[in-house]
Design an enzyme around this catalytic site. Structure first.
Site, short mmCIF file in Angstrom:
data_model
loop_
_atom_site.label_atom_id
_atom_site.label_comp_id
_atom_site.label_asym_id
_atom_site.label_seq_id
_atom_site.Cartn_x
_atom_site.Cartn_y
_atom_site.Cartn_z
N ASN A 54 0.72 -1.18 -0.12
CA ASN A 54 -0.09 0.15 0.15
C ASN A 54 0.72 1.14 0.13
OD1 ASN A 54 -0.19 2.05 2.49
ND2 ASN A 54 0.44 -0.19 3.17
N LEU B 5 -0.86 8.47 4.21
CA LEU B 5 -1.46 9.09 5.51
C LEU B 5 -2.35 10.12 5.14
CD1 LEU B 5 2.25 10.06 7.19
CD2 LEU B 5 0.60 8.16 7.94
N CYS C 276 6.46 5.49 8.23
CA CYS C 276 5.85 5.27 7.27
C CYS C 276 6.66 5.51 6.20
CB CYS C 276 4.79 6.54 7.18
SG CYS C 276 3.39 6.34 5.82
N GLY D 47 -2.97 -6.45 11.22
CA GLY D 47 -3.36 -5.23 10.36
C GLY D 47 -4.07 -5.89 9.03
#
Lengths: 305, 247
Positions: free
Chosen positions: A69, A73, A131, A266
């Site tokens: 992915n 954010l 991230c 997740g």
């Protein structure tokens, strides 16, 4: 009767299963399907100081044993999260929630956490320094020990809530970074975030993901996550929240034996929306099968000596 | 949305390009035409989102084109196979009050969900006109279905091998209509945007992670902010769409 409860930073959880940030939204989609109070907790969608739309699409690519992915954010910004999302969440989730925070500067992390510190329903702050999908922020803070420590210190000065630092696996030595965060005052470590990956479309001969690279998650990364949890467990004394490809009660136990005090689920939520509910329901039976009476006693059990 | 086990009643080629799969199971979660299902295939991590072509109390039908490993695997599944499906996803089309003569504009796979919409319109006493666009004769399906509902039905092929040579917008520009519904590829949508004289509804396609609003993998920016194609869409009103600039 199998005891599935664990304690994280003095807060008791009925089960070690926590839904991972970015796979559970703010909980509403799942609350329509089952009572999400069965969760130990959940970590809500990564929040930044300002609203973000995120990356262009395609943001998703399937991989063997998982997915990539590059959402980037997407979130409405911390003020909107506090004013709109959290009051709504209060109606469907009645336990302390984990606030997941990202930023693009040390000051931004601190300002966002300072705002969240005032919110009673938040039990822990999980600071994402890992991230892989944003430039000039996110993972940049999680790949250098000094930077990770700087974010940790800044956040610790603005909140009394326990602070977990979410670590990146995209580093040469995760142990050094884990130690730096502990020394800077972290109350726990979440590991691992996604692994930087790529897929190419054979028809267009270009990356599938618009942002080219993205974070690889799912069962394929679980052995890597467990290895890192095992290594970090030997090096620090703060609790570890283990994640990476967990999709069954057996996986939960394996991750805890490596050194996790709790786990996050997740990608499994995206494939099976009932994944957390199923794992939580399966845990007592699987504990019995392997002769485990009390889950909190198995953390780090795989370590010799 | 409902997660459940659905059993393949039939899974056959419609023509050399498209296949049709009928699945039996609880369809109570389907509330509007234009909604989709998300199908789990063994050994593929992510589900396959497919628009619902038709449904009744006993099951639903999808029309799909094998374009990758997952959809190619699907073509080999025999009747009787049980599949894990998330059923009744997304918002679907809605017929606005007062619309009397809508156009249904389909492109390839996008013709499939317009059939369920056509039936819903007819059920409300509204007779839409169907314009079905394909690349070539070999791909054409569904013309008889729309005609059997008593609808004026046009077929276009880009290469002129069947029906009218050209695109759905060539027919659209000659017809009288007071609204439109469409499902098809982005180049067709760009042509419709240039041609359309009324309001309408577009159905969007995007690579999805979950299909039910959790992962933000399929977000698009609209005039009213970010929207998830899987949960807030896939159908968006013409007035709310921000068209991506052409690359």
């Amino acid at each position: 009767m199998a005891d599935t409860s664990v304690t994280l930073n003095g807060i008791k959880l009925d089960t070690p299963v926590i839904a991972a940030s970015g796979t559970f939204g703010y909980g509403y989609e799942f609350a329509e399907l089952y009572d999400i109070d069965v969760l130990g907790s959940f970590s809500f969608k990564g929040t930044t100081l300002n609203p973000r739309f995120g990356n262009p699409t395609p943001r998703i690519a399937e991989c063997d044993s998982g997915m990539i992915n590059a959402v980037g954010l997407q979130n409405p910004g911390v003020d909107s999260v506090i004013a709109e999302e959290l009051p709504k969440l209060l109606r469907v989730f009645h336990k302390p929630v984990v606030a997941n925070v990202s930023g693009f500067s040390v000051e931004e992390y601190a300002r966002t956490c300072e705002k969240l510190d005032a919110i009673e329903q938040i039990g822990w702050i999980e600071v994402n320094v890992s991230c892989p999908n944003v430039h000039g922020g996110g993972m940049a803070f999680g790949t250098q020990p000094e930077q990770a420590a700087a974010v940790t210190r800044a956040v610790k000065t603005v909140t009394r809530k326990p602070v977990w630092i979410k670590l990146s696996p995209n580093v040469t030595d995760i142990v050094t970074i884990a130690r730096a965060c502990e020394d800077a005052g972290a109350d726990g470590l979440s590991l691992i975030n996604t692994m930087l990956g790529m897929r190419v479309d054979l028809r267009t001969k270009k990356p599938i993901i618009a942002n080219k690279m993205g974070g690889y998650s799912g069962p394929g990364i679980r052995p890597v996550a467990q290895r890192m949890v095992y290594q970090v467990y030997e090096a620090v004394s703060i609790p570890l929240i283990g994640m990476g490809g967990i999709a069954s009660a057996e996986d939960v136990i394996e991750m805890m034996l490596c050194g996790a005090s709790a786990v996050q689920v997740g990608t499994a939520n995206l494939i099976d929306p009932y994944a957390c509910q199923r794992i939580i329901a399966d845990l007592p039976g699987v504990m019995n099968k392997y002769g485990i009476d009390n889950l909190k006693t198995i953390t780090g059990g795989a370590h010799c000596g | 949305m409902r997660q459940g086990t659905y059993v393949i009643r039939s899974n056959e080629p419609l023509n050399v390009v498209y296949h049709r799969m009928i699945l039996e199971g609880d369809t109570s979660a389907i509330t509007a035409p234009g909604q989709f299902v998300n199908i789990k295939l063994e050994s593929f991590p992510l589900r396959r989102p497919m628009s619902i072509h038709d449904w009744d109390e006993s099951g639903f039908c999808v029309i799909y084109k094998p374009v990758g490993r997952g959809t190619e695997y699907m073509t080999a599944l025999p009747a009787g196979t049980a599949l894990d499906v998330l059923c009744g996803l997304g918002n679907g089309y809605s017929l606005p009050e007062g619309v009397r003569r809508p156009l249904l504009l389909g492109g390839g796979s996008g013709c499939a969900p317009l059939y369920a919409l056509a039936k819903a319109c007819v059920g409300k006493g509204v007779k839409p006109t169907a314009v079905l666009g394909y690349n070539t004769k070999d791909e054409v399906y569904g013309e008889d279905l729309f005609a059997r509902l008593g609808l004026e039905t046009y077929v276009t092929t880009a290469d002129g091998s069947y029906g009218r040579a050209g695109f759905v917008t060539d027919v659209m520009s000659e017809l009288e209509y007071d609204y439109f519904f469409t499902c098809g590829p982005m180049p067709m949508y760009r042509a419709i945007e240039r041609t359309a004289r009324t309001s309408g509804q577009y159905s969007f396609e995007e690579r999805m992670g979950c299909g039910f609003g959790a992962c933000m993998g399929c977000s698009v920016m609209t005039k009213s902010g970010p929207r998830r194609v899987c949960k807030d869409g896939p159908v968006f009103r013409r007035e709310e769409i921000l068209w991506p600039t052409q690359a």
